[in-house]
Design an enzyme around this catalytic site. Structure first.
Site, mmCIF file in Angstrom:
data_model
loop_
_atom_site.group_PDB
_atom_site.id
_atom_site.type_symbol
_atom_site.label_atom_id
_atom_site.label_comp_id
_atom_site.label_asym_id
_atom_site.label_seq_id
_atom_site.Cartn_x
_atom_site.Cartn_y
_atom_site.Cartn_z
ATOM 1 N N HIS A 1 38.715 29.010 36.075
ATOM 2 C CA HIS A 1 39.431 29.350 37.131
ATOM 3 C C HIS A 1 40.733 28.492 37.340
ATOM 4 O O HIS A 1 40.775 27.188 37.289
ATOM 5 C CB HIS A 1 38.541 28.780 38.625
ATOM 6 C CG HIS A 1 39.232 29.677 39.418
ATOM 7 N ND1 HIS A 1 40.288 29.465 40.336
ATOM 8 C CD2 HIS A 1 38.545 31.093 39.986
ATOM 9 C CE1 HIS A 1 40.321 30.872 41.269
ATOM 10 N NE2 HIS A 1 39.203 31.655 40.816
ATOM 11 N N ARG B 1 38.730 46.101 44.360
ATOM 12 C CA ARG B 1 40.167 45.958 44.283
ATOM 13 C C ARG B 1 40.728 46.032 42.829
ATOM 14 O O ARG B 1 41.911 46.284 42.727
ATOM 15 C CB ARG B 1 40.545 44.897 45.151
ATOM 16 C CG ARG B 1 40.387 43.581 44.309
ATOM 17 C CD ARG B 1 41.061 42.147 44.963
ATOM 18 N NE ARG B 1 40.510 41.883 46.169
ATOM 19 C CZ ARG B 1 40.554 40.834 46.796
ATOM 20 N NH1 ARG B 1 41.344 39.772 46.108
ATOM 21 N NH2 ARG B 1 40.006 40.253 47.753
ATOM 22 N N ASN C 1 39.158 37.092 30.986
ATOM 23 C CA ASN C 1 39.029 37.699 32.133
ATOM 24 C C ASN C 1 40.170 39.008 32.167
ATOM 25 O O ASN C 1 41.498 38.419 32.155
ATOM 26 C CB ASN C 1 38.802 36.816 33.275
ATOM 27 C CG ASN C 1 38.869 37.735 34.451
ATOM 28 O OD1 ASN C 1 39.714 38.602 34.922
ATOM 29 N ND2 ASN C 1 37.876 36.996 35.526
ATOM 30 N N HIS D 1 43.071 41.502 35.938
ATOM 31 C CA HIS D 1 44.494 41.768 36.533
ATOM 32 C C HIS D 1 45.179 42.802 35.757
ATOM 33 O O HIS D 1 45.965 43.394 36.199
ATOM 34 C CB HIS D 1 45.199 40.707 36.657
ATOM 35 C CG HIS D 1 44.807 39.724 37.524
ATOM 36 N ND1 HIS D 1 44.377 40.178 38.794
ATOM 37 C CD2 HIS D 1 44.155 38.234 37.412
ATOM 38 C CE1 HIS D 1 43.661 39.048 39.616
ATOM 39 N NE2 HIS D 1 43.867 38.163 38.732
ATOM 40 N N HIS E 1 35.179 40.861 37.060
ATOM 41 C CA HIS E 1 34.641 40.651 38.318
ATOM 42 C C HIS E 1 34.589 41.953 38.998
ATOM 43 O O HIS E 1 35.606 42.450 39.472
ATOM 44 C CB HIS E 1 35.595 39.602 39.019
ATOM 45 C CG HIS E 1 35.136 38.977 40.327
ATOM 46 N ND1 HIS E 1 35.401 38.062 41.080
ATOM 47 C CD2 HIS E 1 34.024 39.655 41.077
ATOM 48 C CE1 HIS E 1 34.752 37.840 42.204
ATOM 49 N NE2 HIS E 1 33.840 38.969 42.344
ATOM 50 N N THR F 1 38.569 34.025 43.856
ATOM 51 C CA THR F 1 37.196 33.190 44.128
ATOM 52 C C THR F 1 37.568 31.955 44.484
ATOM 53 O O THR F 1 38.659 31.264 43.684
ATOM 54 C CB THR F 1 36.383 33.236 42.853
ATOM 55 O OG1 THR F 1 36.288 34.492 42.312
ATOM 56 C CG2 THR F 1 34.945 32.826 43.392
ATOM 57 N N GLU G 1 28.900 27.876 35.353
ATOM 58 C CA GLU G 1 30.271 27.816 35.012
ATOM 59 C C GLU G 1 30.924 26.712 36.246
ATOM 60 O O GLU G 1 31.102 27.358 37.455
ATOM 61 C CB GLU G 1 30.885 29.169 35.260
ATOM 62 C CG GLU G 1 32.287 28.975 35.026
ATOM 63 C CD GLU G 1 32.962 30.556 34.958
ATOM 64 O OE1 GLU G 1 32.340 31.621 34.602
ATOM 65 O OE2 GLU G 1 34.007 30.720 35.183
ATOM 66 N N ARG H 1 34.351 43.363 42.252
ATOM 67 C CA ARG H 1 34.360 42.748 43.681
ATOM 68 C C ARG H 1 33.856 44.136 44.510
ATOM 69 O O ARG H 1 34.059 45.160 44.530
ATOM 70 C CB ARG H 1 35.679 42.520 44.198
ATOM 71 C CG ARG H 1 36.444 41.357 43.223
ATOM 72 C CD ARG H 1 37.727 41.010 43.870
ATOM 73 N NE ARG H 1 37.445 39.956 45.123
ATOM 74 C CZ ARG H 1 37.554 38.806 45.266
ATOM 75 N NH1 ARG H 1 37.735 38.250 44.134
ATOM 76 N NH2 ARG H 1 37.061 38.442 46.488
ATOM 77 N N GLU I 1 31.249 39.169 36.447
ATOM 78 C CA GLU I 1 30.939 38.191 37.684
ATOM 79 C C GLU I 1 30.792 39.246 38.939
ATOM 80 O O GLU I 1 31.311 40.091 39.144
ATOM 81 C CB GLU I 1 32.293 37.471 37.969
ATOM 82 C CG GLU I 1 32.542 36.432 36.800
ATOM 83 C CD GLU I 1 34.039 36.254 37.045
ATOM 84 O OE1 GLU I 1 34.650 36.530 38.164
ATOM 85 O OE2 GLU I 1 34.655 35.337 36.222
#
Ligand code: PXP
Length: 242
Positions: free
Chosen positions: A192, A50, A8, A11, A44, A102, A152, A46, A71
């Protein structure tokens, strides 16, 4: 066989958005991760945008050889942005603006009506579907009933346990959920909060086909890469008066 690794890269985009500029480029990070052995890339999108932006989805879909997993929240707005990209996978997650990341899995039992039509829409677009769920058997059964392709399992509660706590109860919940999901014909992913120190027992669950890991890999990359980044800058400064 070991589980696959989905990386993922949200970031990387978080860092870019901190200056609202162009660097670091998430697609460049995704290609590096792919080159280093990532079996898939997850982002993701969002609602508050962000980190990952819609242009990132389009570029990632264009450049990646490995599957792209997007996601997003189970909302019309998110699906309108994601559907045209046609990622290999869409993972539906709960989302609230206030959260840092999340929090918990989707309540598929409560949301079954809405999820049924969204999953149908994604299937019609030839996109495979995954639901991010807490390791709760009723939730897993509902995912099978809704004909999702995968679940998941949320490893967040396990990952957030204090270092001194006994993780065996949380691991049992994950194992039971994985077994049930597999028995019902669902593919099983997990993720996660996983890190170098806690990934082992989750990776060992035989039904888990893929782990999605982000924050700890990107955080570690910042540290591992820092010496080289400083050395490169020193060289650039030194070279300027040569
Ligand atoms: N899986 C899902 C559904 C997520 O929402 C996230 C975080 O975006 C992850 C996996 C990756 O979690 P982490 O960044 O803690 O590794």
């Amino acid at each position: 066989m070991n589980p696959r690794l989905g990386v993922n890269i949200d970031h990387v985009a978080t860092l870019r958005q901190a200056r609202a500029g162009h660097e670091p480029e998430p697609a460049a990070a995704a290609l590096m991760a792919q080159g280093a052995g990532a079996d898939g890339i997850t982002v993701h999108l969002r609602g508050d945008r962000r980190h990952i932006q819609e242009r990132d989805l389009h570029i990632l879909k264009e450049v990646l050889a490995v599957p792209l997993n997007v996601e997003c929240a189970a909302t019309a707005e998110a699906l309108a942005a994601v559907n045209p990209v046609k990622p290999a996978w869409v993972t539906l997650v709960p989302e609230s603006r206030e959260e840092l990341t999340t929090q918990g899995g989707l309540d598929a039992v409560f949301l079954q009506g809405m999820l049924r039509s969204i999953l149908r829409e994604l299937r019609a677009a030839d996109i495979r579907t995954s639901l991010f769920l807490d390791p709760v058997l009723d939730q897993i059964k509902m995912a099978a009933k809704l004909e999702a392709d995968a679940v998941e399992l949320n490893t967040g509660l396990y990952a957030d346990l204090p270092m001194t706590a006994d993780p065996s109860a949380e691991l049992s919940r994950l194992r039971d959920a994985a077994r049930m999901a597999s028995r019902l014909g669902l593919r099983v992913l997990a993720g996660h909060g996983l890190s170098l120190s806690n990934v082992g027992p989750v990776a060992a669950i035989p039904e888990v086909e893929e782990l999605n890991i982000g924050h700890s890999i990107i955080g570690r990359a910042v540290l591992i890469g820092l010496e080289r980044a400083v050395a490169e800058m020193r060289t650039a400064i030194a070279g300027s008066r040569a």
